[in-house]
Design a protein around this motif. Structure first.
Motif, PDB file in Angstrom:
ATOM      1  N   ASP A  95       0.862  -1.181   0.000  1.00 55.41           N
ATOM      2  CA  ASP A  95       0.000   0.000   0.000  1.00 55.41           C
ATOM      3  C   ASP A  95       0.901   1.234   0.000  1.00 55.41           C
ATOM      4  O   ASP A  95       1.453   1.600   1.041  1.00 55.41           O
ATOM      5  CB  ASP A  95      -0.897   0.022   1.239  1.00 55.41           C
ATOM      6  N   LYS A 128      -1.585  -1.155  -3.998  1.00 55.02           N
ATOM      7  CA  LYS A 128      -2.664  -0.210  -3.716  1.00 55.02           C
ATOM      8  C   LYS A 128      -2.055   1.180  -3.578  1.00 55.02           C
ATOM      9  O   LYS A 128      -0.983   1.321  -2.983  1.00 55.02           O
ATOM     10  CB  LYS A 128      -3.405  -0.589  -2.438  1.00 55.02           C
ATOM     11  N   ILE A 130      -2.563   4.929  -2.081  1.00 52.53           N
ATOM     12  CA  ILE A 130      -3.317   5.724  -1.115  1.00 52.53           C
ATOM     13  C   ILE A 130      -3.306   7.186  -1.553  1.00 52.53           C
ATOM     14  O   ILE A 130      -2.242   7.794  -1.698  1.00 52.53           O
ATOM     15  CB  ILE A 130      -2.693   5.614   0.286  1.00 52.53           C
ATOM     16  N   LYS A 157      -6.908   3.654  -2.994  1.00 47.98           N
ATOM     17  CA  LYS A 157      -7.274   3.580  -1.573  1.00 47.98           C
ATOM     18  C   LYS A 157      -7.486   4.981  -1.035  1.00 47.98           C
ATOM     19  O   LYS A 157      -6.806   5.923  -1.426  1.00 47.98           O
ATOM     20  CB  LYS A 157      -6.154   2.853  -0.820  1.00 47.98           C
ATOM     21  N   LYS A 186     -10.216   0.503  -2.147  1.00 47.54           N
ATOM     22  CA  LYS A 186     -10.079   0.161  -0.731  1.00 47.54           C
ATOM     23  C   LYS A 186     -10.463   1.364   0.115  1.00 47.54           C
ATOM     24  O   LYS A 186      -9.919   2.448  -0.059  1.00 47.54           O
ATOM     25  CB  LYS A 186      -8.646  -0.277  -0.413  1.00 47.54           C
ATOM     26  N   SER A 188     -10.395   3.000   3.754  1.00 53.10           N
ATOM     27  CA  SER A 188      -9.670   2.874   5.013  1.00 53.10           C
ATOM     28  C   SER A 188      -9.667   4.203   5.747  1.00 53.10           C
ATOM     29  O   SER A 188      -9.766   5.265   5.136  1.00 53.10           O
ATOM     30  CB  SER A 188      -8.229   2.411   4.771  1.00 53.10           C
ATOM     31  N   ALA A 205     -16.446  -0.141  -2.600  1.00 53.75           N
ATOM     32  CA  ALA A 205     -15.188  -0.683  -2.086  1.00 53.75           C
ATOM     33  C   ALA A 205     -15.250  -2.209  -2.107  1.00 53.75           C
ATOM     34  O   ALA A 205     -16.313  -2.804  -1.912  1.00 53.75           O
ATOM     35  CB  ALA A 205     -14.933  -0.201  -0.668  1.00 53.75           C
TER      36      ALA A 205
END
Length: 238
Positions: A95, A128, A130, A157, A186, A188, A205
């Protein structure tokens, strides 16, 4: 009746074990939670990868980690080196944090090159990206999602959980609308209850980053067993 099983929900969860102050005992407690509830993966600090791989051997829980975390401002070369070291240590998912300043500045080519370099290092492993949506406006989130796909990443993400904000349903929907079916989303940051988890999944998601796995799955187990959903998680958690 909820149209999701405990196993199906657990399969969407990356259990976050990222607090900088965690001791080894804290990490072990979180790894035990991940194993007990059968989540998809843990997302651990890079220095914890070998230990997590050892402790989770045979459990079916994958080990992921973070790259350029939490600000995304390390050089591309540093991110690539970090990715290679993480993979060598046993991580199977990465990530990475986008270079937020570049994204906000409109340096689209640099953002894509940064992502692509890490994806090249990851190869067939899941990457992934972010975006840190709490620091972006809607145009930047949409563009960042498209740039994530252009760089070859597998997921876009929402958040690190360390920037004073987390996933929101509108942002998850916006991200989903700006990538093809080849890229997953994703959610989060702030996903700490069953209701929130289900809202994020409904918005598009397919993976959830949370330290509240036991609370979320415990609520679902209680409901499916005919009980009352209950549970509490530390509000300062990821």
């Amino acid at each position: 009746m909820l149209e999701i099983t405990e196993a199906q929900l657990a399969a969407t969860i990356d259990h976050a074990i990222l607090k900088p102050e965690f001791t080894r005992a804290d990490v072990d407690a979180e790894l035990s939670i991940a194993r007990e509830w059968g989540v998809f993966s843990v997302c651990v600090r890079p220095s914890d990868i070998p230990h997590a791989v050892d402790q989770l051997a045979g459990s079916g829980v994958a080990v992921g980690t973070v790259i350029g975390f939490p600000h995304g401002t390390t050089s591309t070369a540093a991110k690539v080196a970090e990715a290679r070291a993480a993979i060598e240590a046993g991580a199977t998912e990465l990530d990475m944090v986008v270079n937020i300043g570049w994204l906000r500045s409109g340096f689209d080519d640099a953002v894509v090159e940064d992502i692509r370099a890490v994806k090249d290092a990851a190869g067939s492993l899941v990457l992934k990206v972010i975006l840190e949506t709490s620091l972006l406006d809607e145009e930047q989130i949409a563009r960042g999602s498209r740039l994530t796909e252009a760089g070859g990443a597998d997921f876009v993400k929402t958040s690190t959980g360390f920037a004073g904000g987390g996933a929101t349903v509108p942002h998850v929907r916006l991200m989903r609308e700006n990538v093809s079916d080849a890229v997953q989303v994703k959610a989060s940051g702030g996903v700490r209850s069953l209701a929130t988890a289900l809202e994020m999944l409904d918005a598009g998601a397919t993976r959830l980053g949370t330290s509240g796995s036991a609370t979320i799955l415990g609520e679902l187990r209680s409901i499916l067993a005919g009980g009352t959903a209950a549970g509490r998680v530390d509000e300062s958690s990821y």
